[in-house]
Design an enzyme around this catalytic site. Structure first.
Site, short mmCIF file in Angstrom:
data_model
loop_
_atom_site.label_atom_id
_atom_site.label_comp_id
_atom_site.label_asym_id
_atom_site.label_seq_id
_atom_site.Cartn_x
_atom_site.Cartn_y
_atom_site.Cartn_z
N PHE A 33 0.66 -1.21 0.11
CA PHE A 33 -0.22 -0.02 -0.15
C PHE A 33 0.81 1.30 -0.12
O PHE A 33 0.69 2.23 -0.64
CB PHE A 33 -0.93 -0.16 1.09
CG PHE A 33 -1.80 -1.08 1.36
CD1 PHE A 33 -3.05 -1.09 0.42
CD2 PHE A 33 -1.54 -2.26 1.88
CE1 PHE A 33 -3.79 -2.18 0.57
CE2 PHE A 33 -2.46 -3.25 2.01
CZ PHE A 33 -3.49 -3.40 1.08
N GLN A 98 -2.23 -8.90 8.46
CA GLN A 98 -2.96 -8.11 8.15
C GLN A 98 -3.47 -8.20 6.56
O GLN A 98 -4.34 -7.62 6.09
CB GLN A 98 -2.28 -6.61 7.98
CG GLN A 98 -1.93 -6.25 9.50
CD GLN A 98 -0.77 -5.14 9.63
OE1 GLN A 98 -1.30 -3.84 9.53
NE2 GLN A 98 0.37 -5.51 9.57
N ILE A 100 -5.03 -10.16 3.08
CA ILE A 100 -6.15 -10.58 2.81
C ILE A 100 -6.17 -11.70 1.77
O ILE A 100 -7.20 -12.40 1.09
CB ILE A 100 -7.26 -9.72 2.63
CG1 ILE A 100 -6.72 -8.82 1.37
CG2 ILE A 100 -7.59 -8.71 3.54
CD1 ILE A 100 -7.72 -7.87 0.66
N ASP A 101 -4.73 -11.82 1.50
CA ASP A 101 -4.51 -12.76 0.30
C ASP A 101 -4.48 -14.06 0.44
O ASP A 101 -4.37 -14.97 -0.41
CB ASP A 101 -3.10 -12.60 -0.40
CG ASP A 101 -1.97 -12.37 0.53
OD1 ASP A 101 -1.95 -13.41 1.56
OD2 ASP A 101 -0.87 -11.54 0.32
N HIS A 116 -7.74 -8.68 8.97
CA HIS A 116 -8.44 -7.80 7.95
C HIS A 116 -9.45 -8.69 7.04
O HIS A 116 -9.80 -7.98 5.90
CB HIS A 116 -7.37 -6.95 7.34
CG HIS A 116 -6.83 -5.90 7.93
ND1 HIS A 116 -5.85 -5.20 7.82
CD2 HIS A 116 -7.25 -5.52 9.37
CE1 HIS A 116 -5.42 -4.38 8.68
NE2 HIS A 116 -6.34 -4.45 9.84
N SER A 188 5.58 -4.67 7.21
CA SER A 188 4.36 -3.81 7.59
C SER A 188 5.02 -2.53 7.91
O SER A 188 6.04 -2.28 8.73
CB SER A 188 3.68 -4.38 8.58
OG SER A 188 2.61 -3.49 9.00
N SER A 189 4.29 -1.34 7.51
CA SER A 189 4.50 -0.13 7.85
C SER A 189 4.19 0.20 9.41
O SER A 189 4.74 1.18 9.77
CB SER A 189 4.18 0.80 6.94
OG SER A 189 2.64 0.88 6.86
N ASN A 213 11.75 -4.94 7.89
CA ASN A 213 11.19 -4.41 6.94
C ASN A 213 12.11 -3.55 6.16
O ASN A 213 13.12 -2.80 6.69
CB ASN A 213 10.00 -3.50 7.84
CG ASN A 213 9.03 -2.79 6.85
OD1 ASN A 213 8.25 -3.68 6.27
ND2 ASN A 213 9.04 -1.67 6.40
P1 OAD Z 1 2.36 -0.93 3.73
O1 OAD Z 1 2.18 -1.02 2.35
O2 OAD Z 1 1.86 0.04 4.74
O3 OAD Z 1 3.56 -1.60 4.50
C1 OAD Z 1 4.37 -2.37 3.74
C2 OAD Z 1 5.55 -2.17 4.05
O4 OAD Z 1 6.57 -3.60 3.61
C3 OAD Z 1 6.50 -0.97 3.64
O5 OAD Z 1 7.24 -0.40 4.55
C4 OAD Z 1 7.17 -1.65 2.52
O6 OAD Z 1 8.48 -0.72 2.43
C5 OAD Z 1 7.80 -2.90 3.03
N1 OAD Z 1 8.09 -3.73 1.86
C6 OAD Z 1 7.57 -4.07 0.49
N2 OAD Z 1 8.08 -4.90 0.11
C7 OAD Z 1 9.03 -5.58 0.89
C8 OAD Z 1 10.07 -6.71 0.62
N3 OAD Z 1 10.05 -7.38 -0.36
N4 OAD Z 1 10.96 -6.74 1.67
C9 OAD Z 1 10.96 -5.70 2.84
N5 OAD Z 1 9.98 -4.92 3.14
C10 OAD Z 1 9.13 -4.89 1.95
O7 OAD Z 1 1.41 -2.44 4.22
P2 OAD Z 1 0.78 -2.87 5.72
O8 OAD Z 1 1.44 -2.53 6.82
O9 OAD Z 1 0.51 -4.21 5.54
O10 OAD Z 1 -5.75 -2.30 5.57
O11 OAD Z 1 -0.82 -1.95 5.64
C11 OAD Z 1 -1.71 -2.30 6.63
C12 OAD Z 1 -2.81 -2.17 6.14
O12 OAD Z 1 -3.02 -0.81 5.49
C13 OAD Z 1 -3.54 -2.87 5.28
O13 OAD Z 1 -3.66 -4.26 5.83
C14 OAD Z 1 -4.77 -2.36 4.67
C15 OAD Z 1 -3.90 -1.08 4.43
O14 OAD Z 1 -4.71 -0.05 4.08
C16 OAD Z 1 -7.14 -2.45 5.04
O15 OAD Z 1 -7.37 -2.16 3.81
C17 OAD Z 1 -8.05 -2.23 6.39
#
Ligand code: OAD
Length: 245
Positions: A33, A98, A100-101, A116, A188-189, A213
């Site tokens: 995201f 978190q 949904i996949d 989620h 996760s962020s 992360n």
């Molecule tokens: P985010 O997109 O906020 O964070 C994902 C993190 O993973 C980011 O900091 C990326 O830099 C990191 N990342 C991506 N690919 C990577 C890799 N190959 N190796 C290491 N790090 C990597 O996603 P979430 O934290 O999951 O909720 O977001 C939380 C929620 O926000 C989701 O569940 C969704 C969204 O809106 C709902 O829709 C309710």
């Protein structure tokens, strides 16, 4: 070297509870995201608001069906595989996700707590009848808004912004977080609550917190250890080392 440090931490504090986010699935081709190539650079986060969905289900389905829900061709990656192995070997006793996949389950992990919801499931907002992804894909191809046989609107079984999380998932995640000695965050962020509250619950109850992360998270200041790295290459190295006697 992160992999050695990781295995040492696991050996010391095992078993771990792991919280995963969209970053564990990017290597499977699902965009995250808030990363550099994240979904929110292309589409507005509004699409995941309940109010938006109720007003514009046709827009939701036209945007989300292919990109978010249709995961039939998507396969788990090395990080899902690593988490399955760690569970099998007694190093991990729960995955709070978190995502949904459904990829943790597809990889064979047994103890997965979905905060989620799941993109594969849908239900009627009127009579609660459940619909599979295949049926909904078919319905959307004929009519832009899928309706139940009772006439009700069919919605995805995911958590929209503006909704509360499934109670039993929250209860299990809370319990796992309170009781663990090691809490690991992967991909996760950590900016979306209540999900991002569980690492704090764990730390307040005495757990060691490791965050893995690429890029900053909202809770880096709370971590005992942070690995800023790509999860796919990290997991590959850890799996190799696990395989060695
Ligand atoms: P985010 O997109 O906020 O964070 C994902 C993190 O993973 C980011 O900091 C990326 O830099 C990191 N990342 C991506 N690919 C990577 C890799 N190959 N190796 C290491 N790090 C990597 O996603 P979430 O934290 O999951 O909720 O977001 C939380 C929620 O926000 C989701 O569940 C969704 C969204 O809106 C709902 O829709 C309710």
């Amino acid at each position: 070297e992160y992999a050695d440090k990781f295995l040492n931490i696991l050996d010391t504090f095992r078993p771990a509870v792991v919280l995963t986010g969209a970053g564990v699935s990017t290597a499977s081709g699902i965009p995250d995201f808030r990363g550099p190539d994240g979904l929110y650079n292309r589409i507005s986060p509004k699409i995941f608001e309940l109010e938006f969905f109720l007003k514009n289900p046709d827009v939701y389905y036209s945007l989300a069906m292919r990109k978010i829900h249709d995961l039939r061709d998507v396969e788990p990656n090395t990080t899902h595989e690593l988490l399955r192995l760690l569970e099998e070997q007694g190093f991990v006793n729960a995955i709070i996700t978190q995502n949904i996949d459904g990829l943790h389950q597809k990889a064979g992990s047994m103890r997965v707590i979905e905060l989620h919801g799941n993109a594969n499931e849908f239900y009627c907002m009127n009579c609660r009848k459940y619909y599979s992804i295949a049926v909904v894909i078919d319905k959307v191809s004929k009519d832009s808004i899928p309706h139940c046989s009772c006439g009700g609107l069919i919605r995805p079984d995911i958590v929209f912004f503006g909704e509360s999380l499934p109670e039993s998932a929250v209860m299990h995640a809370q319990e796992a977080s309170v009781n663990c000695n090691l809490f690991v965050v992967m991909g996760s962020s950590l900016v979306v609550f209540p999900a991002a509250g569980f690492p704090r619950v764990a730390v307040e109850n005495g757990a060691y917190l490791l965050i893995i992360n690429r890029g900053e998270t909202g809770l880096d200041y709370l971590a005992d250890m942070k690995f800023n790295c790509d999860l796919e290459s990290f997991s590959k190295v850890v799996i190799e080392k696990l395989g060695q006697p």
